[in-house]
Design a protein around this motif. Structure first.
Motif, mmCIF file in Angstrom:
data_model
loop_
_atom_site.group_PDB
_atom_site.id
_atom_site.type_symbol
_atom_site.label_atom_id
_atom_site.label_comp_id
_atom_site.label_asym_id
_atom_site.label_seq_id
_atom_site.Cartn_x
_atom_site.Cartn_y
_atom_site.Cartn_z
ATOM 1 N N GLU A 93 -8.933 25.177 23.821
ATOM 2 C CA GLU A 93 -9.773 25.165 22.847
ATOM 3 C C GLU A 93 -11.213 24.287 23.108
ATOM 4 O OE1 GLU A 93 -7.931 23.981 18.950
ATOM 5 O OE2 GLU A 93 -6.225 25.257 19.593
ATOM 6 N N PHE A 94 -11.001 23.260 23.686
ATOM 7 C CA PHE A 94 -12.221 22.454 24.076
ATOM 8 C C PHE A 94 -13.274 23.256 24.984
ATOM 9 C CE2 PHE A 94 -14.452 19.610 27.003
ATOM 10 C CZ PHE A 94 -14.967 18.875 26.254
ATOM 11 N N PHE A 95 -12.780 24.022 25.891
ATOM 12 C CA PHE A 95 -13.454 24.763 27.202
ATOM 13 C C PHE A 95 -14.134 25.905 26.071
ATOM 14 C CE2 PHE A 95 -10.921 22.605 30.407
ATOM 15 C CZ PHE A 95 -12.035 21.877 30.622
ATOM 16 N N LYS A 96 -13.351 26.699 25.263
ATOM 17 C CA LYS A 96 -13.661 27.718 24.458
ATOM 18 C C LYS A 96 -15.005 27.385 23.703
ATOM 19 C CE LYS A 96 -9.449 30.290 23.770
ATOM 20 N NZ LYS A 96 -8.512 30.750 23.052
ATOM 21 N N GLN A 97 -14.818 26.020 23.084
ATOM 22 C CA GLN A 97 -16.019 25.562 22.302
ATOM 23 C C GLN A 97 -17.172 25.354 23.020
ATOM 24 O OE1 GLN A 97 -15.907 25.639 18.937
ATOM 25 N NE2 GLN A 97 -17.941 24.671 18.789
#
Length: 101
Positions: A93-97
């Motif tokens: 989720e962090f990398f997607k954001q």
């Protein structure tokens, strides 16, 4: 990759990085928990204003000579199974954001 670079001497930082490349993101959590465990004596009865300076100057308490003890402490840290499932989800989720921004 700069996490813990100011917390430890170079030799200990490179050990943490080696473990990170070997075992992945869980090592960062193990390192943080090992720091808290090893500094427990200095923080046990303190208020936040007493604990914060200890955490800001970890290298004054955990020295290069403590490397073996620190690695043993890291290896003793264990997580419940749900953590092994949740952390990769949080990481993705962090990398997607990061890609969206």
């Amino acid at each position: 990759m700069t996490l813990f670079t100011r917390a430890f001497d170079l030799k200990l930082v490179t050990r943490v990085w080696d473990f990170y490349f070997l075992d992945g993101i869980f090592v960062l959590f193990k390192t943080a928990i090992a720091i808290l465990y090893m500094l427990e004596e200095q923080m046990i009865d303190g208020e936040m204003d007493e604990i914060l300076p200890v955490l800001q100057h970890v290298s004054e308490y955990i020295k290069e000579d403590d490397e073996d003890e620190f690695v043993r402490t890291m290896n003793q840290v264990s997580f419940p199974n749900w953590v092994f499932q949740e952390i990769p989800l949080l990481e993705s989720e962090f990398f997607k954001q990061d890609l969206i921004d």
